[in-house]
Design an enzyme around this catalytic site. Structure first.
Site, PDB file in Angstrom:
ATOM      1  N   PRO A  11       0.838  -1.281  -0.059  1.00 15.72           N
ATOM      2  CA  PRO A  11       0.051  -0.101   0.036  1.00 15.72           C
ATOM      3  C   PRO A  11       0.968   1.491   0.091  1.00 15.72           C
ATOM      4  CG  PRO A  11      -0.044  -1.171   2.171  1.00 15.72           C
ATOM      5  CD  PRO A  11       0.563  -1.979   1.254  1.00 15.72           C
ATOM      6  N   ASN A  12       0.146   2.256  -0.689  1.00 20.63           N
ATOM      7  CA  ASN A  12       0.906   3.574  -0.961  1.00 20.63           C
ATOM      8  C   ASN A  12       2.036   3.598  -1.791  1.00 20.63           C
ATOM      9  OD1 ASN A  12      -0.987   4.974   0.967  1.00 20.63           O
ATOM     10  ND2 ASN A  12      -0.215   3.696   2.505  1.00 20.63           N
ATOM     11  N   ARG A  19       5.200  10.943  -2.438  1.00 19.63           N
ATOM     12  CA  ARG A  19       4.849  10.661  -1.065  1.00 19.63           C
ATOM     13  C   ARG A  19       6.253  10.686  -0.282  1.00 19.63           C
ATOM     14  NH1 ARG A  19       4.783   4.569   1.013  1.00 19.63           N
ATOM     15  NH2 ARG A  19       4.186   4.899   3.248  1.00 19.63           N
ATOM     16  N   TYR A  24      11.430   8.487   0.618  1.00 21.57           N
ATOM     17  CA  TYR A  24      11.271   7.605  -0.186  1.00 21.57           C
ATOM     18  C   TYR A  24      11.908   7.982  -1.583  1.00 21.57           C
ATOM     19  CZ  TYR A  24       8.122   5.553   3.004  1.00 21.57           C
ATOM     20  OH  TYR A  24       7.627   5.057   4.148  1.00 21.57           O
ATOM     21  N   ASN A  75       7.977  -5.659  -1.399  1.00 21.02           N
ATOM     22  CA  ASN A  75       7.972  -4.673  -0.463  1.00 21.02           C
ATOM     23  C   ASN A  75       6.566  -4.582   0.200  1.00 21.02           C
ATOM     24  OD1 ASN A  75       8.020  -2.232   0.929  1.00 21.02           O
ATOM     25  ND2 ASN A  75       8.941  -1.029  -0.411  1.00 21.02           N
ATOM     26  N   ALA A  78       3.442  -0.941   4.785  1.00 22.97           N
ATOM     27  CA  ALA A  78       2.810  -0.868   5.949  1.00 22.97           C
ATOM     28  C   ALA A  78       2.415  -2.401   6.435  1.00 22.97           C
ATOM     29  CB  ALA A  78       1.782   0.091   6.032  1.00 22.97           C
ATOM     30  N   GLU A  99      12.900  -9.654   0.794  1.00 21.91           N
ATOM     31  CA  GLU A  99      11.968  -8.471   1.303  1.00 21.91           C
ATOM     32  C   GLU A  99      12.794  -7.025   1.037  1.00 21.91           C
ATOM     33  OE1 GLU A  99      11.344  -8.664   5.493  1.00 21.91           O
ATOM     34  OE2 GLU A  99      10.105  -6.697   5.587  1.00 21.91           O
ATOM     35  N   HIS A 101      12.831  -2.629   1.598  1.00 19.90           N
ATOM     36  CA  HIS A 101      12.291  -1.281   2.222  1.00 19.90           C
ATOM     37  C   HIS A 101      13.230  -0.382   1.515  1.00 19.90           C
ATOM     38  CE1 HIS A 101       9.265  -3.505   4.750  1.00 19.90           C
ATOM     39  NE2 HIS A 101      10.341  -4.131   4.933  1.00 19.90           N
ATOM     40  N   ARG A 108      13.570   4.412  12.049  1.00 24.41           N
ATOM     41  CA  ARG A 108      12.406   5.144  11.860  1.00 24.41           C
ATOM     42  C   ARG A 108      11.647   4.650  13.075  1.00 24.41           C
ATOM     43  NH1 ARG A 108       9.533   4.662   6.445  1.00 24.41           N
ATOM     44  NH2 ARG A 108       8.407   6.384   7.214  1.00 24.41           N
TER      45      ARG A 108
END
Ligand code: DQA
Length: 144
Positions: A11-12, A19, A24, A75, A78, A99, A101, A108
């Protein structure tokens, strides 16, 4: 037959480019897709690049990968921090998984430090920006 990799985005990530660019970067997801296709081609891999904002749709994509793909780069965004369903789906297909990110999730908020996906991944790349997707392709090609 060329090995095929499914690259999944949660998502996103469709909002990449606009964003939180300080976190990012400024590349759009479409640009990341083009770079992945280019790198996959040079590595002799086939690639399909998908994004969904829906947890169930991501589970469906993962389940559908079993017969069609040789590995998954994901990825989960969230959903990394919340989704047992995505973790269970990844276990069920029994494919090598990397995976990715874009940001360094450990630098963070603490709620980002835990990922349900990490324990079922062969490897994790985080904090290297969108280059992480390309590094994941290079890592997977060696594992296949
Ligand atoms: C992310 C990190 C997640 O914590 C966040 O929810 C995202 C993107 C990353 O690529 O850095 O949406 O997965």
């Amino acid at each position: 037959m060329a090995k095929k990799i499914l690259i999944l985005n949660g998502p996103n990530l469709n909002m990449l480019g606009t964003r939180e660019p300080e976190t990012y970067g400024s590349q759009t997801l479409g640009e990341v897709e083009q770079l992945c296709i280019k790198r996959a081609t040079s590595l002799g891999l086939g690639v399909e690049f998908l994004q969904s904002n829906s947890e169930g749709e991501l589970v469906d994509y993962i389940q559908g990968a079993k017969e069609k793909f040789d590995g998954i780069i994901i990825n989960p965004a969230a959903y990394s921090h919340t989704s047992i369903a995505i973790r269970d789906a990844l276990i069920s297909v029994d494919l090598p998984i990397i995976e990715v990110h874009i940001s360094n999730i450990f630098k963070r908020e603490t709620f980002r430090h835990h990922s349900y996906v990490s324990p079922v991944a062969n490897g994790i790349i985080c904090g290297l920006g969108t280059k992480g997707y390309l590094l994941a392709l290079e890592a997977l090609v060696e594992q296949l």
